[in-house]
Design a protein around this motif. Structure first.
Motif, PDB file in Angstrom:
ATOM      1  N   LEU A  94      39.230  49.516   6.198  1.00 59.57           N
ATOM      2  CA  LEU A  94      39.633  49.862   7.562  1.00 59.57           C
ATOM      3  C   LEU A  94      38.573  49.566   8.609  1.00 59.57           C
ATOM      4  N   HIS A  95      37.300  49.914   8.338  1.00 63.03           N
ATOM      5  CA  HIS A  95      36.293  49.778   9.394  1.00 63.03           C
ATOM      6  C   HIS A  95      36.024  48.323   9.767  1.00 63.03           C
ATOM      7  N   ASN A 126      36.784  50.726  18.604  1.00 66.77           N
ATOM      8  CA  ASN A 126      35.941  51.736  17.989  1.00 66.77           C
ATOM      9  C   ASN A 126      35.664  52.853  18.987  1.00 66.77           C
ATOM     10  N   HIS A 177      30.744  60.093  18.665  1.00 69.32           N
ATOM     11  CA  HIS A 177      30.937  60.220  17.215  1.00 69.32           C
ATOM     12  C   HIS A 177      29.581  60.185  16.535  1.00 69.32           C
ATOM     13  N   GLU A 192      28.956  61.812  13.541  1.00 69.19           N
ATOM     14  CA  GLU A 192      29.047  62.017  12.104  1.00 69.19           C
ATOM     15  C   GLU A 192      28.546  60.797  11.347  1.00 69.19           C
ATOM     16  N   ASN A 225      29.640  59.641   8.345  1.00 67.07           N
ATOM     17  CA  ASN A 225      30.698  58.882   7.683  1.00 67.07           C
ATOM     18  C   ASN A 225      31.772  58.475   8.678  1.00 67.07           C
ATOM     19  N   PHE A 226      32.200  57.225   8.564  1.00 69.25           N
ATOM     20  CA  PHE A 226      33.288  56.721   9.397  1.00 69.25           C
ATOM     21  C   PHE A 226      34.546  56.722   8.546  1.00 69.25           C
ATOM     22  N   ASP A 227      35.429  57.666   8.820  1.00 65.29           N
ATOM     23  CA  ASP A 227      36.631  57.823   8.003  1.00 65.29           C
ATOM     24  C   ASP A 227      37.846  57.919   8.911  1.00 65.29           C
ATOM     25  N   PRO A 228      38.327  56.777   9.421  1.00 64.95           N
ATOM     26  CA  PRO A 228      39.422  56.808  10.390  1.00 64.95           C
ATOM     27  C   PRO A 228      40.736  57.291   9.777  1.00 64.95           C
ATOM     28  N   ASP A 229      41.510  58.001  10.567  1.00 63.09           N
ATOM     29  CA  ASP A 229      42.839  58.438  10.166  1.00 63.09           C
ATOM     30  C   ASP A 229      43.778  57.236  10.216  1.00 63.09           C
ATOM     31  N   ARG A 230      44.473  56.974   9.111  1.00 62.26           N
ATOM     32  CA  ARG A 230      45.310  55.775   9.003  1.00 62.26           C
ATOM     33  C   ARG A 230      46.528  55.800   9.929  1.00 62.26           C
ATOM     34  N   HIS A 285      43.954  56.482  14.192  1.00 60.92           N
ATOM     35  CA  HIS A 285      42.801  55.753  14.723  1.00 60.92           C
ATOM     36  C   HIS A 285      42.890  54.239  14.598  1.00 60.92           C
TER      37      HIS A 285
END
Length: 322
Positions: free
Chosen positions: A109-110, A143, A149, A151, A153-158, A161
């Motif tokens: 994703l990223h 982005n 942001h 945090e 960890n980069f953990d986008p909501d599918r 985001h």
């Protein structure tokens, strides 16, 4: 070698979606003397090369002068991960015009953020005709600014985001109107579409000695292109006794269980109809199947130099060595 690499990059550029890839393979094979097959017509039986497209899949085969052998099959896939545009894509948020998309396959994703993306695939018009679509750079998944942001960890909501921006709310333009402009038709003529996001950056050779090639959709257009080149080369002066088959399926990234996928009927349809056209009864066809072979040609991952501990400690797939 330079010409070969340039041709491969061109092939990837011409194949932004599975639908494009199937048509490009068919076109190149036709240029090499293969005949295009219509599934609704009588199946061909004379010696020579043939190619058939069904959706985003392409099947090609070479019939020998004297078929006494087997089916030699090479399998690959035309699709790659990305984001599919939903049927009702338009929505507005905080002054932006966005597209509603769904994750297709297993994209990292990223890597999709902050890139100029195009949309590619097919649209179906109300008269039943099919039109290939390649919008060029059109959308972007933005982005979040670093100061918003913190945090690690980069953990986008599918579902939240990864929705790309396409314009400003004030523009008040629907996606149907944008797509219609690209196709040079009225928006009312578009009945349906199947579109996926594609990195618009062209493939590039890089590195010391120019030994590396970076491009999107290498999984699995690299295998599709190699299979196509091998079939064209072999068919030029083929004198064997086997039927040579190229099978490039769609929907591998989501399980292959579709009319165009490897778990669907398309390969069986081609083999069954070819055997019947060559005068083989069911018993003879099953005997042919029993001695036939199929090689699955897909992309693999060599040992990552920065994450070697993630690999089996005694079995290392090494770059360029297998």
């Amino acid at each position: 070698m330079e010409n070969t690499i340039a041709d491969f990059i061109d092939f990837i550029e011409q194949s932004p979606s599975s639908y494009h890839a199937a048509e490009v393979v068919a076109s190149r094979l036709q240029d090499a003397g293969f005949a295009r097959v219509d599934e609704t017509a009588q199946w061909p039986s004379t010696p020579g090369g043939y190619v058939m497209v069904r959706g985003g899949a392409v099947m090609a085969w070479v019939v020998p002068e004297n078929f006494t052998g087997e089916f030699k099959i090479v399998g690959s896939h035309t699709d790659s991960p990305g984001f599919m545009v939903k049927p009702n894509p338009d929505f507005r948020n905080a002054g932006w015009s966005q597209l509603a998309v769904e994750v297709y396959g297993g994209p990292i994703l990223h890597t999709w953020f902050d890139r100029e993306l195009k949309l590619a695939g097919q649209a179906v018009l109300k008269d039943g005709s099919r039109r290939l679509v390649d919008t060029g750079a059109l959308v972007r998944i933005p982005n979040l600014a670093i100061h918003l942001h913190r945090e690690k960890n980069f953990d986008p909501d599918r579902q939240v985001h990864v929705q790309p921006i396409i314009g400003l709310d004030a523009d008040d333009v629907s996606f149907a109107e944008i797509l219609a402009e690209k196709l040079e038709v009225d928006a009312e003529e578009i009945s349906a579409f199947n579109l996926i996001t594609v990195d618009s950056q062209r493939g590039e050779v890089f590195g010391a000695g120019h030994k590396f090639l970076a491009a999107g959709r290498m999984d699995n257009l690299s295998s599709v292109w190699a299979s196509m080149q091998a079939l064209i080369s072999t068919a030029e002066d083929y004198s064997g006794e086997d039927v040579l088959v190229l099978s490039a399926f769609d929907h591998e990234e989501v399980g292959s269980a579709s009319r165009y996928g490897a778990a669907g009927p398309i390969l069986e349809d081609v083999l069954t109809r070819t055997a019947a056209a060559l005068g083989k009864n069911e018993e003879e066809r099953r005997q042919i199947y029993a001695r036939s072979s199929c090689i699955s040609v897909d992309a693999a991952h060599s040992v990552h130099p920065n994450y070697a501990v993630k690999h089996d400690p005694t079995h290392h797939p090494l770059i360029g060595q297998g």
